[in-house]
Design a protein around this motif. Structure first.
Motif, PDB file in Angstrom:
ATOM      1  N   LYS A  31       0.823  -1.206   0.000  1.00 37.01           N
ATOM      2  CA  LYS A  31       0.000   0.000   0.000  1.00 37.01           C
ATOM      3  C   LYS A  31       0.860   1.261   0.000  1.00 37.01           C
ATOM      4  O   LYS A  31       0.634   2.184  -0.794  1.00 37.01           O
ATOM      5  CB  LYS A  31      -0.931  -0.010   1.214  1.00 37.01           C
ATOM      6  CG  LYS A  31      -1.916   1.144   1.249  1.00 37.01           C
ATOM      7  CD  LYS A  31      -2.872   1.004   2.420  1.00 37.01           C
ATOM      8  CE  LYS A  31      -3.854   2.170   2.471  1.00 37.01           C
ATOM      9  NZ  LYS A  31      -4.781   2.038   3.637  1.00 37.01           N
ATOM     10  N   ALA A  32       1.857   1.313   0.879  1.00 30.82           N
ATOM     11  CA  ALA A  32       2.723   2.489   0.951  1.00 30.82           C
ATOM     12  C   ALA A  32       3.541   2.653  -0.315  1.00 30.82           C
ATOM     13  O   ALA A  32       3.680   3.761  -0.854  1.00 30.82           O
ATOM     14  CB  ALA A  32       3.641   2.377   2.173  1.00 30.82           C
ATOM     15  N   CYS A  33       4.075   1.558  -0.808  1.00 31.03           N
ATOM     16  CA  CYS A  33       4.944   1.617  -1.993  1.00 31.03           C
ATOM     17  C   CYS A  33       4.162   1.944  -3.254  1.00 31.03           C
ATOM     18  O   CYS A  33       4.681   2.608  -4.164  1.00 31.03           O
ATOM     19  CB  CYS A  33       5.694   0.304  -2.150  1.00 31.03           C
ATOM     20  SG  CYS A  33       6.966   0.039  -0.883  1.00 31.03           S
ATOM     21  N   ASN A  34       2.910   1.499  -3.328  1.00 36.10           N
ATOM     22  CA  ASN A  34       2.086   1.841  -4.478  1.00 36.10           C
ATOM     23  C   ASN A  34       1.868   3.351  -4.563  1.00 36.10           C
ATOM     24  O   ASN A  34       1.906   3.928  -5.653  1.00 36.10           O
ATOM     25  CB  ASN A  34       0.755   1.111  -4.416  1.00 36.10           C
ATOM     26  CG  ASN A  34      -0.176   1.501  -5.554  1.00 36.10           C
ATOM     27  OD1 ASN A  34      -1.089   2.316  -5.380  1.00 36.10           O
ATOM     28  ND2 ASN A  34       0.040   0.923  -6.725  1.00 36.10           N
ATOM     29  N   LEU A  35       1.659   3.981  -3.422  1.00 38.48           N
ATOM     30  CA  LEU A  35       1.473   5.433  -3.431  1.00 38.48           C
ATOM     31  C   LEU A  35       2.750   6.132  -3.878  1.00 38.48           C
ATOM     32  O   LEU A  35       2.705   7.071  -4.693  1.00 38.48           O
ATOM     33  CB  LEU A  35       1.062   5.920  -2.042  1.00 38.48           C
ATOM     34  CG  LEU A  35       0.765   7.423  -1.959  1.00 38.48           C
ATOM     35  CD1 LEU A  35      -0.417   7.796  -2.847  1.00 38.48           C
ATOM     36  CD2 LEU A  35       0.516   7.847  -0.523  1.00 38.48           C
ATOM     37  N   THR A  36       3.884   5.685  -3.371  1.00 36.50           N
ATOM     38  CA  THR A  36       5.162   6.256  -3.800  1.00 36.50           C
ATOM     39  C   THR A  36       5.350   6.093  -5.304  1.00 36.50           C
ATOM     40  O   THR A  36       5.745   7.038  -6.005  1.00 36.50           O
ATOM     41  CB  THR A  36       6.316   5.591  -3.043  1.00 36.50           C
ATOM     42  OG1 THR A  36       6.213   5.915  -1.651  1.00 36.50           O
ATOM     43  CG2 THR A  36       7.665   6.045  -3.565  1.00 36.50           C
ATOM     44  N   ALA A  37       5.065   4.914  -5.830  1.00 36.48           N
ATOM     45  CA  ALA A  37       5.222   4.663  -7.264  1.00 36.48           C
ATOM     46  C   ALA A  37       4.278   5.535  -8.084  1.00 36.48           C
ATOM     47  O   ALA A  37       4.643   6.029  -9.154  1.00 36.48           O
ATOM     48  CB  ALA A  37       4.990   3.184  -7.561  1.00 36.48           C
TER      49      ALA A  37
END
Length: 275
Positions: A31-37
């Motif tokens: 979830k966190a990494c998807n937002l960063t991407a």
């Protein structure tokens, strides 16, 4: 001796021990990494000649706020910006300012969002306008280094295999690997154990086990590997003023290899380069 801990029972600080996350932890990282991407994807349409890195920093902050996330770098150890923007010979930790980007620049934008306590950490290189072939080649070599490092991730193998793969390829392409900075454990902490070196031997480092979560973020120079940190205490530059590049993913070790948490939803992991 290296010890491994169940992340659910580990203290929320870097103790030098290695956290092993379960599926719930991997879900938090996704979830966190998807937002960063997604933020890094959106920056593809923003990075162009004339845009200031302060404008990029404001976009990163507002994107995070609009999505209920806090930039991890903001006020981290006195750092006052929401992202790092490293241009041309800046290796890492470049501080956004009001100087506009110029045609031919290359810039690394490093974003980490905190979502529900999880840290999504990634960076990409962005060509500004039309760049020279030498710069384009550096970006190609650096991205391939990242992929080779990721391909070396397997349970039972030591983390030194990551650095060995990166170093062999970079030096074979007549580039150099920065030694002063490295990848790191990530997850519920911004920076955690273990350190992930981008050079070395397959027998170096700690054994990779399922549940480990860390970044791989090779910094590759066209010239020599030596760097210096400027008087601001953050900005690291190449001593010989040669171009430097970096790509970064957050990954989790699985039973058979690894999962890349920060992949671009739009296929823009290497913006501006031929696919």
């Amino acid at each position: 001796m290296t010890t491994y801990l169940d992340a659910e029972t580990a203290p929320l600080r870097n103790t030098g021990q290695i956290r092993l996350y379960n599926e719930e932890g991997f879900a938090g990282m996704r979830k966190a990494c998807n937002l960063t991407a997604r933020c890094l994807d959106a920056l593809v349409d923003i990075v162009k000649p004339g845009v200031t890195t302060n404008a990029i920093d404001r976009f990163v902050f507002e994107f995070g706020m609009d999505n209920g996330a806090l930039p991890a770098t903001l006020n981290y150890r006195g750092y006052t910006k929401s992202t790092c923007t490293s241009i041309n010979h800046v290796v890492c930790h470049g501080i956004p300012d009001d100087k506009p980007l110029r045609d031919g620049d290359i810039v690394n934008i490093d974003v980490t969002y905190i979502v529900d306590g999880w840290h999504g950490d990634a960076s990409r290189m962005y060509p500004v306008g039309s760049i020279k072939r030498a710069a384009e080649r550096l970006l190609e070599v650096t991205y391939e280094c990242l992929l080779l490092g990721i391909a070396a991730v397997k349970p039972g193998v030591r983390t030194g295999a990551i650095g060995a793969a990166i170093q062999a390829y970079a030096e074979g392409e007549r580039c150099s690997v920065v030694r002063d900075f490295c990848g790191h454990g990530v997850g519920q902490l911004f920076h955690d154990s273990p350190n992930i070196l981008h050079y070395g031997n397959v027998t170096d480092g700690v054994e990779m086990r399922p549940g480990m979560v860390f970044t791989i973020e090779p910094m590759i120079n066209l010239g020599r590997p030596h760097v210096k940190v400027l008087s601001d205490g953050w900005t690291a530059v190449t001593r010989d003023r040669s171009l430097s590049a970096q790509y970064e993913h957050s990954i989790g070790v699985t039973e058979t290899g690894c999962e890349i948490f920060t992949l671009s939803p739009r296929g823009l992991d290497r913006p501006g380069l031929p696919s």
